[in-house]
Structures are given as structure tokens and as C-alpha cells.
Design a protein around this motif. Structure first.
Motif, short mmCIF file in Angstrom:
data_model
loop_
_atom_site.label_atom_id
_atom_site.label_comp_id
_atom_site.label_asym_id
_atom_site.label_seq_id
_atom_site.Cartn_x
_atom_site.Cartn_y
_atom_site.Cartn_z
N ARG A 108 0.61 69.86 -17.90
CA ARG A 108 0.79 68.23 -17.11
C ARG A 108 0.97 68.02 -16.17
NH1 ARG A 108 6.99 66.87 -19.88
NH2 ARG A 108 5.15 67.11 -21.62
N GLY A 109 -0.60 67.76 -15.55
CA GLY A 109 -0.92 67.60 -14.37
C GLY A 109 -1.37 67.00 -13.50
N ILE A 110 -3.20 66.74 -13.74
CA ILE A 110 -3.14 66.09 -13.05
C ILE A 110 -4.18 64.62 -14.24
CG2 ILE A 110 -5.54 65.17 -12.07
CD1 ILE A 110 -4.48 67.60 -9.87
N ASN A 111 -4.39 65.38 -15.44
CA ASN A 111 -4.91 64.63 -16.47
C ASN A 111 -3.94 64.74 -17.25
OD1 ASN A 111 -7.20 63.56 -15.64
ND2 ASN A 111 -7.76 65.27 -15.44
N GLY A 112 -2.49 64.87 -17.29
CA GLY A 112 -1.18 65.59 -18.31
C GLY A 112 -1.44 65.09 -19.18
N SER A 113 -1.67 62.78 -18.67
CA SER A 113 -1.31 62.22 -20.55
C SER A 113 -2.09 61.63 -21.23
CB SER A 113 -0.71 61.01 -19.76
OG SER A 113 -1.82 59.81 -19.27
N VAL A 114 -3.65 62.61 -20.74
CA VAL A 114 -3.76 62.69 -21.76
C VAL A 114 -4.16 63.72 -23.41
CG1 VAL A 114 -6.18 64.67 -21.19
CG2 VAL A 114 -7.63 62.73 -22.00
N GLN A 115 -4.54 63.02 -24.57
CA GLN A 115 -3.71 63.43 -25.51
C GLN A 115 -3.86 65.08 -25.81
OE1 GLN A 115 -4.91 62.56 -28.73
NE2 GLN A 115 -3.44 62.86 -30.09
N SER A 116 -5.11 65.46 -25.81
CA SER A 116 -5.15 67.46 -25.85
C SER A 116 -4.31 68.18 -25.01
CB SER A 116 -6.62 67.61 -25.80
OG SER A 116 -7.25 66.67 -24.83
N PHE A 117 -4.23 67.35 -24.00
CA PHE A 117 -3.39 68.39 -22.00
C PHE A 117 -2.42 68.01 -22.92
CE2 PHE A 117 -6.98 68.51 -19.19
CZ PHE A 117 -6.93 69.39 -19.33
N SER A 118 -1.56 66.64 -23.34
CA SER A 118 0.33 65.73 -23.60
C SER A 118 0.40 66.95 -24.89
CB SER A 118 -0.40 64.37 -23.19
OG SER A 118 -0.42 64.00 -24.50
N LYS A 119 -0.51 66.96 -26.43
CA LYS A 119 0.04 67.37 -26.99
C LYS A 119 0.77 69.34 -26.82
CE LYS A 119 -3.05 67.92 -30.71
NZ LYS A 119 -4.11 68.08 -31.94
N GLU A 120 -0.38 69.81 -25.62
CA GLU A 120 0.64 71.11 -25.71
C GLU A 120 1.60 70.66 -25.04
OE1 GLU A 120 -1.48 72.55 -27.26
OE2 GLU A 120 -0.71 74.68 -27.34
N SER A 121 1.52 69.99 -23.85
CA SER A 121 2.81 69.94 -23.09
C SER A 121 3.67 69.76 -23.57
CB SER A 121 2.82 69.57 -21.60
OG SER A 121 2.90 68.16 -21.90
N ASP A 122 3.63 68.77 -24.47
CA ASP A 122 4.73 68.24 -25.39
C ASP A 122 5.51 69.39 -26.19
OD1 ASP A 122 4.94 65.91 -23.99
OD2 ASP A 122 3.48 64.91 -25.54
N ALA A 123 4.29 69.95 -27.20
CA ALA A 123 5.04 70.96 -27.67
C ALA A 123 5.61 72.20 -27.30
CB ALA A 123 3.34 71.99 -28.55
N TRP A 124 5.40 73.05 -25.76
CA TRP A 124 5.98 73.92 -25.06
C TRP A 124 7.81 73.57 -24.61
CZ3 TRP A 124 5.01 78.78 -25.45
CH2 TRP A 124 3.84 79.18 -25.57
N GLU A 125 7.05 71.64 -24.78
CA GLU A 125 8.22 71.58 -23.93
C GLU A 125 9.56 71.64 -24.82
OE1 GLU A 125 8.56 67.49 -22.44
OE2 GLU A 125 9.17 68.10 -20.68
N SER A 126 9.12 71.51 -26.67
CA SER A 126 10.12 71.34 -27.71
C SER A 126 10.59 72.53 -27.81
CB SER A 126 9.99 70.83 -28.93
OG SER A 126 8.16 71.19 -29.01
N LYS A 127 9.61 73.89 -27.55
CA LYS A 127 10.27 74.96 -27.81
C LYS A 127 11.21 75.56 -26.18
CE LYS A 127 6.23 76.39 -28.58
NZ LYS A 127 4.59 77.04 -29.34
N PRO A 166 8.58 79.30 -21.13
CA PRO A 166 7.30 77.87 -21.97
C PRO A 166 7.28 76.66 -20.84
CG PRO A 166 8.86 78.45 -23.39
CD PRO A 166 8.79 79.66 -22.34
N VAL A 167 8.38 76.71 -19.34
CA VAL A 167 8.61 75.52 -18.40
C VAL A 167 7.89 75.68 -17.75
CG1 VAL A 167 10.17 77.41 -17.15
CG2 VAL A 167 9.67 74.42 -17.22
N GLU A 168 7.09 76.79 -17.74
CA GLU A 168 5.79 77.33 -16.86
C GLU A 168 4.27 76.50 -17.99
OE1 GLU A 168 6.44 80.69 -14.13
OE2 GLU A 168 6.04 81.19 -15.71
N MET A 169 4.67 76.42 -19.14
CA MET A 169 3.18 75.75 -20.17
C MET A 169 3.41 74.22 -19.78
SD MET A 169 1.90 78.85 -21.41
CE MET A 169 1.22 77.98 -22.31
N VAL A 170 5.01 73.95 -19.73
CA VAL A 170 5.08 73.11 -19.42
C VAL A 170 4.05 72.11 -17.78
CG1 VAL A 170 6.41 70.28 -19.34
CG2 VAL A 170 6.72 72.47 -20.97
N ARG A 171 4.39 72.55 -17.65
CA ARG A 171 4.07 72.60 -15.78
C ARG A 171 1.92 72.71 -16.33
NH1 ARG A 171 9.38 74.81 -13.32
NH2 ARG A 171 8.04 76.43 -13.03
#
Lengths: 434, 276
Positions: free
Chosen positions: B257-276, B249-254
Motif C-alpha cells: 500500500r504505497g505510491i500505487n497502493g490503490s491500483v487493483q493488483s497491489f490493493s488486493k494484496e494489501s487488503d488480503a494481508w490486512e484481514s489476516k 502482516p502489518v508490514e506486508m500491508v505497508r
């Protein structure tokens, strides 16, 4: 009388053009004497050192490239060297050569941009390289094609010229074939001829700023003009390893700037082409030495405006060096060597187009960054620029506010400051206090 | 060549290039149009481009290219004023279009960041987030990429000069990569390539250089939308990385969550993996 508004003079430049970065210049004059000079950097902080913490080491080359669109290779190079120092990676000669070739590409594109598009227009009174092209189209076309040659080198090795993608710890994700490199040879030969003409052209410019005596800092290696490796030396006899950098060079924060000021043993110093050339001219290629000797300029250069000559010398050298590397190139069996990630701390300094770029990383067991410290060339030169202006300003005070401001702006530009995180504006204020 | 035969502009359009927090790489991409730069300079009136010219004219502008993200309190009035002055506003690059790499601060404590970088953090004026231009004003066209592809920029500009509405392709890198005949780096090297969900524009550079795409052109269209009950492509790709490439999961978050990490479709994914 102090505080008398009639004796207070404020001069403003709302926007400094043809430099990278957001800054202002505040000059205070009291009783006709220059009291204070503040080069103020307003670059919005982007906090790279902070958000690198917790990222994996393999992501570092892609992230640090984004600090600067003009010299991403420099950031990638200092980063991989510092990390490889931790992991004990030995880079084979062919990969080492390719990294030097990549760096040549960056020196060429960055220096030629500054020579033709940023600094040269000042010597002719043009507002821009494009304006200069209306009067001297062939000259500017030559500059653009020369710049392109540097970008072509970076693109071939890195996939694209801005934020190339192939650099990794241990080498590259992919290396070019011999044929791919040889296909560039004709254009690079043309570019080398154009670089000779460029050096001859800029050598005829009028350099009128006062001479300065300052400490020069650059890398120096055992045998080649410094790019990726070397110890830190100065013209005052210092000789240091990169691991000693933080013992001697101190970054401090001043309230008027978002870029940290760096000093060497409490004093300002200069890094970049003027310093490199002064300290390493004996390592230039025979052709570069020959053409440079024809200019009959004595070294070291003591005028900041002559940075344009130093950059032209380095463009010629970088092209000669690129052709030498390409000629001897044998494609390595593997584009990278294996890397075993472990915890530790490593440092490296390389020569960015604008001077010494220092990185220190501490890495955790799991391969994530614990701590990152990055000292770019411009934060090192900022204090030197202030001292230089302080020295120069008494000779300008008889001029109008507008002329003084314009001469200061031009002088700052000749240092090629790269504070690449911000809107570009320089507010020049001059206060007359009596 | 820059054709202007059908230009809707009565005279040379007045063009501005304006910068907020960024690395300058997208502006440099304009100057890297070496072969076309002089023709471009003849077809448009470069009214404001401080990086290249000290001749800085006030608005209004027909076209403004905006680089960089909004990170400081003083950026806000600047972008509002620019919008009022500009007919066609185009963002260039990841910073202006999604908040850029400095939007990684959006998941952190900005005060802690200031303390990590500056000895006297109280001198530093900074917003707690780095945001895209479109979060503050309306944007007419968006050019993605870190950096932009200079040919895309030239295309958009020549379209505007011809009176054509620019169409910026929105499909994924994967399609171009296949067309170019590269060996898939997910299949052959087991690399977590974001090409299947990343917008085209770069020319599939990363796989062509033997490595994984890291999403610098932002998400391709529709990668986060699917009919009810069907997981979106972004989520499916993440599942593949986790199950078959063994990313934790921590690798999934990274990864997301990269160069365009805050655009919604990327951030939704990184946030989801962060809560796992």
C-alpha cells in the motif's frame, strides 16, 4: 453608494502561469483605498501529515519526497535530520558532506529553473522560457545546461533527479566512488563559469517594485552558508533553536486558502534566498563574494524582484561549494551508520531552495509515526506576499485592471512560490466598493 | 532529435499539459528534458502548459498530458471537458494513472484526515478518495512512474509525431535489473524488493542504488493473473516476504500500500494481508 453594481469592478486572471500552485488573488478597493488583499491558495489538500501516521520511519524519506517534485531533497533532508535527532544518530563527516552536495544539486536545478524559465521572461516580455529561446537561443541553452548540471548531481547521488531514492536515516543506501564524482568536475566547472555569467546578466535587469522593510528568517550555522543545519535567526536580532520554532511561529487557517498561514510573533516574515543572502553573505565562498561585489548591489535586497539576483548568487555558491566538496571527497567505508529505532519526538529545519522547511515527528516504540508536522516555506511566505502587495497596490491603482493584475502576478512570481499540489491558476478579482 | 518526417499531423500538433492533485514532478520531468526541450518546442505547438508559459490557449488539443489525480469536486467537470477537447489523452505519473500516494486516503476517514491537518476542517472541500484519471474518462496511453521517466515520455511523443502507435513496455523491473547485472537485493540483503512485480521504466534505479524497489512504476502486466489453482506472482512474492524475510502482516500491508497502493493488483494484496 455601497452595493451599487456600477461602482464594483472585478478583475480576473483565470490562470497564473509559471508558478507552482493553485491560487487566486482578491483585492478589495474602497474609496480608492486598498481595503483587503487575499492571496488565496486552492491547492487540493493531499494530507501528507495525516497519512504519515502509522507508516514506518524507514518509509518517511520516500513518502515526504512526494510533497514536492521540485524540492524533494529538502523534504528528505528535514525528515532524516528530525528522525536522527530522535535516534541519537551521529552522521560522519563524509556522509554529511554528501548530503550537502545533494542539497547543492537541488538548489541549482530549482533556482536555475526559476531564473531562466519562470522569472527572466518577465523582464523581456516573453510568455515563456521557450519563447525567449526563439530570440535568445544561446542564452536559454546555457540555462538549460546549467539546470542539467544540478540534476546530474542529484542523479548521481540519488539515482534520479526527481524523487531520488538513496537517502535514508543514518546516511545513504549507496554512495558514489571518488571517480564517479570526479567525472562530473569538468561539467561543474563549466557550470560555475555559466553561473558567473548568469549573475552578471541578471544584475543588469530593471528592478522597479517598491522597497519593502520586513523580517527576514533563515538558518545560520557557525561556519558555512546554511543548508542542512543551523539555528534560526532574523534581521531583528532573534536567535532560536529549531526546537523553539513552534513557540514563536504560528500556523493559522484562513477560510480562503488550503495552505496554512504562518506568522512570527503575529507578523508576516520572509524566508528564502533574499533572507539567506541578507543574513549569511559573509559565509559565501571567496569567488562568490568577489563576483557579487562587482554587481555593487547593497544588502539587504529590499525588492522582491531581486530574488532573481539572490538565486543567481546562490547558484554560483552551490557550484563552488559542490566543487569544493568533490575535491575533498574520500569514499566512506560504509554508506550509512547503524540506527537503533526508539520512541521519541524530534524536530529539524533545513534550507529548502525556497526557505526554512520545518519538520517534527513523534515516533512510537515499534518505529511507526505517531505524529508528523511539516511547515513548508511557502506557507510561511504567503502572508508576507500579501503584505507586500498591500504596500505596492496603491501605486498601481491608476492602471487598467489588466495591467494591475499582470503586475501583481509578476510580483507574486518573483517570490517563487511553490504550492506544488495543484492546478496552477490565479483568479484575480478586484472589487471597487464605495 | 525529434523527427517529424512521417507526422500524421497536418501542422504542429497542439499539445496541452494539465495538472490535477500532484507534486509537479512529472511536469518538471518534461522541463528536465534539457537536451531536447528546444527541439521539442519547435516540433510541437505548446498550446497550454501553465507551469512553463503564460500563453494559455483554449482547446481543442491534439495531445494532452495529464498529471495528478482527481481529489476535489471541481476536478470532475474539468477532466470531462478536457477529454472532450482532446484527441489523444495521456496520463503522466502515478497520481494520474493510479491515484498516487494521496490515494492512501482511500483507506481512511477523510474527515479525520482533515482534522489532523487543519484547525477548521469545514473550510476544506475534498473528495473522500483520490482516483486515477481512467476512472472518470477514457485514457489513450498511460505513462507510469513516480515520477515518469522523461525518456519514455519523449519516446511516446516522437512515436505520435511519426504516426506510430506508441508501445510502452510492460515487463517487470527484475528483467532490467538482471540485464544490468545488479546483485539481487532480495537474495543478498534480504530486502523486500518489489522489482519482480513492478513495471519497468525507471531503469532499475533502486537496486542499482543498493536498495529495494518500492513499486513506484505500478504493477507489471499479468502479475495478478494465473490459470486456476496457480497463485499469481504478486501473491507468491508476498508469501516469500512473509515466510523467508519474516515480514509480519502489518508490514506486508505497508509494503503493497504505497505510491500505487490503490491500483487493483497491489490493493488486493494489501487488503488480503490486512484481514489476516
Amino acid at each position: 453608494m455601497p452595493g451599487n453594481p456600477n461602482n464594483t469592478r472585478t478583475i480576473k486572471i483565470d490562470m497564473m502561469a509559471r508558478v507552482e500552485g493553485e491560487g487566486a488573488l482578491n483585492v478589495t478597493v474602497k474609496d480608492g483605498q486598498v481595503q483587503d488583499v487575499q492571496l488565496r491558495i486552492f491547492e487540493p489538500p493531499r494530507f501528507f501529515e495525516a497519512f504519515l501516521q502509522g507508516r514506518h520511519v524507514n518509509e518517511v524519506p520516500d513518502i515526504v519526497a512526494r510533497i514536492c517534485g521540485i524540492c524533494p531533497v529538502a523534504y528528505q533532508m528535514s525528515a532524516v535530520h528530525a528522525l536522527e535527532a530522535i535516534f541519537g544518530v551521529e552522521i560522519p563527516p563524509a556522509i554529511r558532506d554528501l548530503r550537502r552536495l545533494l542539497y547543492c544539486g537541488e538548489w541549482i536545478e530549482s533556482h536555475v529553473l526559476h531564473i531562466y524559465m519562470l522569472q527572466a521572461p518577465d523582464f523581456f516580455g516573453f510568455a515563456s522560457g521557450l519563447d525567449m529561446a526563439r530570440v535568445h537561443p544561446d542564452l536559454v541553452k546555457q540555462g538549460l545546461r546549467l539546470k542539467k548540471a544540478g540534476n546530474q548531481l542529484i542523479s548521481l547521488l540519488g539515482g534520479r533527479s526527481v524523487h531520488p531514492v538513496s537517502v535514508k536515516i543514518g546516511g545513504f543506501s549507496q554512495v558514489p566512488t571518488k571517480n564517479q564524482l570526479h567525472a562530473l568536475t569538468d561539467e561543474l566547472r563549466w557550470a560555475r563559469d555559466a553561473a558567473v555569467k548568469t549573475l552578471q546578466w541578471v544584475s543588469g535587469f530593471a528592478f522597479e517594485d517598491p522597497e519593502q522593510d520586513c523580517t527576514f528568517l533563515s538558518l545560520r550555522g557557525p561556519s558555512e552558508y546554511p543548508m542542512n543545519t543551523g539555528s534560526l535567526i532574523t534581521n531583528k536580532g532573534h536567535h532560536l533553536n529549531a526546537s523553539e520554532f513552534e513557540d514563536h511561529f504560528h500556523e493559522e487557517q484562513v477560510p480562503y486558502s488550503t495552505a496554512l498561514h504562518c506568522s512570527f510573533q503575529g507578523k508576516s516574515y520572509l524566508t528564502g534566498p533574499l533572507a539567506r543572502l541578507a543574513l549569511n553573505h559573509d559565509q559565501l565562498s571567496p569567488l562568490t563574494k568577489e563576483i557579487f561585489a562587482e554587481t555593487e548591489f547593497p544588502l539587504p535586497f529590499k525588492r522582491a524582484s531581486m530574488g532573481i539576483v539572490a538565486r543567481s548568487v546562490e547558484v554560483l555558491y552551490a557550484l563552488d561549494e559542490a566543487l569544493r566538496i568533490i575535491e575533498g571527497y574520500e569514499q566512506p567505508a560504509s554508506p550509512s551508520v547503524p540506527v537503533i529505532i526508539k520512541a521519541g519526538t524530534g524536530v529539524a529545519a533545513t534550507e529548502a531552495p525556497r526557505g526554512v522547511l520545518y519538520h517534527r515527528f513523534s515516533v512510537n516504540e515499534d518505529g511507526t509515526i505517531q505524529l508528523a508536522k511539516i511547515v513548508p516555506p511557502t506557507s510561511q511566505n504567503q502572508r508576507r506576499i500579501e503584505d507586500d502587495l498591500r504596500n505596492m497596490l496603491p501605486g498601481l491603482l491608476h492602471l487598467s485592471d489588466e495591467e494591475t493584475a499582470s503586475k501583481c502576478e509578476r510580483h507574486i512570481r518573483s517570490y517563487d512560490p511553490c504550492i506544488s499540489c495543484a492546478t496552477h491558476f490565479l483568479k484575480f478579482t478586484r472589487e471597487e466598493v464605495s | 532529435m525529434v523527427e517529424t518526417q512521417f507526422s500524421p499531423y497536418r501542422k504542429q500538433p497542439r499539445v496541452a499539459v494539465v495538472k490535477f492533485a500532484s507534486c509537479d514532478g512529472c511536469q518538471l520531468s518534461i522541463l528536465n528534458l534539457e537536451d531536447d526541450l528546444l527541439a521539442l518546442g519547435a516540433a510541437i505547438d505548446i498550446a497550454y502548459f501553465p507551469e512553463a508559459s503564460s500563453n494559455m490557449q483554449e482547446g481543442p488539443y491534439d495531445i494532452a498530458f495529464v498529471e495528478g489525480s482527481i481529489t476535489c469536486p471541481e476536478d470532475l467537470p474539468r477532466i470531462l471537458e478536457l477529454r472532450q477537447q482532446t484527441t489523444t489523452l495521456i496520463t503522466i505519473g502515478a497520481c494520474a494513472t493510479s491515484g498516487g500516494i494521496q490515494a492512501l486516503r482511500n483507506w481512511s476517514d477523510i474527515e479525520a484526515f482533515k482534522q489532523a491537518v487543519y484547525p477548521n476542517p469545514e473550510y476544506i472541500q475534498s473528495l473522500s478518495t483520490s482516483t486515477a484519471i481512467s476512472e472518470h474518462v477514457s485514457v489513450d496511453y498511460e505513462l507510469w512512474g513516480c515520477p515518469i521517466d522523461k525518456r519514455q515520455l519523449l519516446r511516446v511523443l516522437t512515436d505520435l509525431l511519426q504516426g506510430v502507435s506508441p508501445r510502452i513496455p510492460t515487463h517487470n523491473v527484475c528483467i532490467d535489473c538482471k540485464r544490468q547485472g545488479h546483485v539481487c537485493v532480495i537474495v543478498s540483503q534480504g530486502l523486500p524488493c518489489l522489482g519482480p512485480v513492478t513495471r519497468t521504466g525507471c531503469g532499475a534505479i533502486c537496486p542499482s542504488m543498493g536498495r529495494d524497489c518500492y513499486g513506484c512504476f505500478g504493477p507489471a502486466e499479468h502479475v495478478s493473473v494465473q490459470p486456476p489453482g496457480v497463485p499469481p506472482n504478486m501473491t507468491s512474492l508476498a508469501q516469500q516476504f512473509h515466510q523467508h524475510l519474516q515480514l509480519i502482516p502489518v508490514e506486508m500491508v505497508r509494503r503493497f500500500r504505497g505510491i500505487n497502493g490503490s491500483v487493483q493488483s497491489f490493493s488486493k494484496e494489501s487488503d488480503a494481508w490486512e484481514s489476516k
